[in-house]
Design a protein around this motif. Structure first.
Motif, mmCIF file in Angstrom:
data_model
loop_
_atom_site.group_PDB
_atom_site.id
_atom_site.type_symbol
_atom_site.label_atom_id
_atom_site.label_comp_id
_atom_site.label_asym_id
_atom_site.label_seq_id
_atom_site.Cartn_x
_atom_site.Cartn_y
_atom_site.Cartn_z
ATOM 1 N N ASP A 166 29.552 7.075 0.433
ATOM 2 C CA ASP A 166 29.972 8.432 0.632
ATOM 3 C C ASP A 166 31.176 8.802 -0.130
ATOM 4 O O ASP A 166 32.156 8.274 0.046
ATOM 5 N N ASP A 168 32.754 11.562 -0.939
ATOM 6 C CA ASP A 168 33.986 12.489 -0.522
ATOM 7 C C ASP A 168 35.076 11.668 -0.018
ATOM 8 O O ASP A 168 36.384 11.471 -0.410
ATOM 9 N N ASP A 172 38.508 10.720 -2.217
ATOM 10 C CA ASP A 172 39.899 10.811 -1.368
ATOM 11 C C ASP A 172 40.675 9.602 -1.331
ATOM 12 O O ASP A 172 41.918 10.069 -1.579
ATOM 13 N N GLN A 204 30.457 10.510 -10.418
ATOM 14 C CA GLN A 204 31.684 10.519 -9.706
ATOM 15 C C GLN A 204 32.436 9.121 -9.689
ATOM 16 O O GLN A 204 33.853 9.238 -9.876
#
Ligand SMILES: Cc1ncc(COP(=O)(O)O)c(C=O)c1O
Length: 426
Positions: A166, A168, A172, A204
């Motif tokens: 994940d 995100d 973070d 990413q």
């Protein structure tokens, strides 16, 4: 079909009674079956038997005698072969011993002891009371977690989605917490779910902002050419990292443990130029050179990347009926019951099953008592603790297909008993 999870107490009680009769019958067979570890079956190993008689010649292309000391980074022809197979630069690769896990442990140990790129050794932080943390996509490979535990690295679980971790949550966390120094990734046919990372996730990971300058991706491509149902492409992490301005961010690991012989194949690490320089310096204090004869034997046996891919097709032909069997049995026994959900991998070595929450340990225990050994419940999570107690790893590769069939029948009964017991408890 109405899900068992929606059944009345009366129906559930009757069903449980019936399943207990089936379970006792299964126990009476005195089975001794093992679906615990992802080992190749003898039929797969036989396909590499020629390696045992190889070594037509022990002189390398450049005239070096492979029987003697030297060439720490591995023989050029072996680096060339696996470089071509995996799209890696042979100059930025070291062929180590015969275990990629060993290379992973050593690499993290070096980072703990010496640091990298002028940053403090990771042990320095620990001695000053600051934690060193790793992100661990879950469910994941138990031995990665053991490496962290052994070296005192704190683990943070990250949900593994259909296309990778994940991101995100990952982005973070790494942006704000400098004590997060790394992430484990099994980017193709992950152990145990068979997840394959999408291009976007690879990009990413390569380009994300990290608070720690010495943040590292441990890219364990253990199943990089182990396709069974479908060839899945994977974006080049080292190239992506270099293009994003982080040429030293990723360590790439690979081995032939599940191509030739586990623990007797060859293993490699590839990375940015500075990392490779550092690794060679540390390694040169460890050894004068790895087993060049084994490297040469693998080169003489496989010769070309094409031959390795063809060899993998033969291995896939051995594995496919076993995966078909397990998936078919799960479908037949558990589909629509609401008691379990499972992965449908495109390759790799495992099938991952989630029971109802709180039922994995009970299922594994029931199976064990009936003579079917599974990977311990919880093993796929850091510290052996699955917060939902629901994930079970099924390893279909080692048992013969007839054994697998019997084991899956028992396993399905156990999943149902554990699930219905839990529903009745409620
Ligand atoms: C994801 C993963 N990495 C590494 C290994 C071990 O590799 P090696 O035999 O090269 O040490 C395994 C073995 O099951 C694995 O599943």
């Amino acid at each position: 079909m109405k899900a068992i999870t929606d059944d009345s107490i009366e129906n559930l009680t009757a069903l449980l009674k019936d399943l207990q009769v089936q379970y006792q019958k299964a126990r009476a067979q005195n089975l001794k079956l093992n679906m615990a570890r992802g080992k190749p079956a003898a039929a797969q190993l036989n396909l590499s038997n020629e390696l045992l008689n190889k070594l037509e010649d022990y002189t390398l292309a450049d005239g070096t005698d492979a029987r003697n000391y030297g060439i720490l980074e591995g023989i050029p022809e072996c680096r060339q072969l696996f470089g071509e197979l995996l799209g890696l630069n042979p100059e930025q690769m070291i062929i180590g011993g015969s275990s990629s896990l060993n290379l992973m442990f050593d690499t993290i140990s070096f980072l703990c002891l010496f640091g990298t790129g002028g940053c403090e050794p990771w042990l320095y932080h620990r001695y000053h009371g600051a934690p060193v943390k790793f992100l661990c996509p879950v469910p994941g490979y138990d031995r990665h977690f053991t490496v962290c535990e052994e070296l005192g690295i704190e683990m943070i679980s990250i949900p593994l989605k259909e296309d990778g971790p994940d991101m995100d949550i990952v982005m973070d966390l790494v942006r704000t917490d400098a004590s997060i120094k790394g992430i484990w990734c099994v980017p193709l046919h992950s152990n145990p779910q068979g997840v394959c990372y999408s291009d976007k996730v690879v990009e990413q990971l390569a380009s994300m902002e990290t608070a720690a300058d010495d943040f590292r991706i441990f890219w364990d491509n253990a199943y990089g050419v182990h396709h069974i149902y479908e060839d899945v492409p994977l974006k080049d992490i080292l190239k992506e990292c270099a293009e994003a301005g982080h040429p030293e961010r990723a360590y790439y690991f690979f081995s032939t443990s599940k191509i030739s012989f586990p623990g007797a194949g060859i293993a490699l690490i590839a990375s940015g130029p500075e990392n490779i320089k550092e690794l060679k310096k540390h390694m040169s204090a460890q050894t004068i050179g790895h087993d060049k004869l084994n490297q040469l034997r693998h080169v003489q046996f496989f010769r070309t990347p094409e031959n390795i891919r063809n060899h993998m097709k033969k291995l896939a032909e051995e594995l496919k009926p076993k995966f078909d069997m397990v998936l078919g049995k799960l479908e037949e026994a558990l589909s629509g019951t609401g008691l379990a959900a499972w992965s449908s991998p495109k390759g790799g070595y495992f099938i991952s099953l989630d029971t109802l929450p709180g039922c994995a340990k009970r299922t594994v225990e029931l199976a064990k008592t009936a003579g079917v050994t599974l990977t311990g419940a919880g093993a796929t999570y850091p510290y052996g603790k699955d917060p939902n107690d629901s994930n079970i790893r099924i390893a279909p590769t080692y048992p013969a297909i007839e054994e697998l069939e019997k084991a899956m029948d028992v396993f399905s009964i156990c999943v149902k008993i554990a699930g219905i017991e839990k529903l009745l408890e409620k």
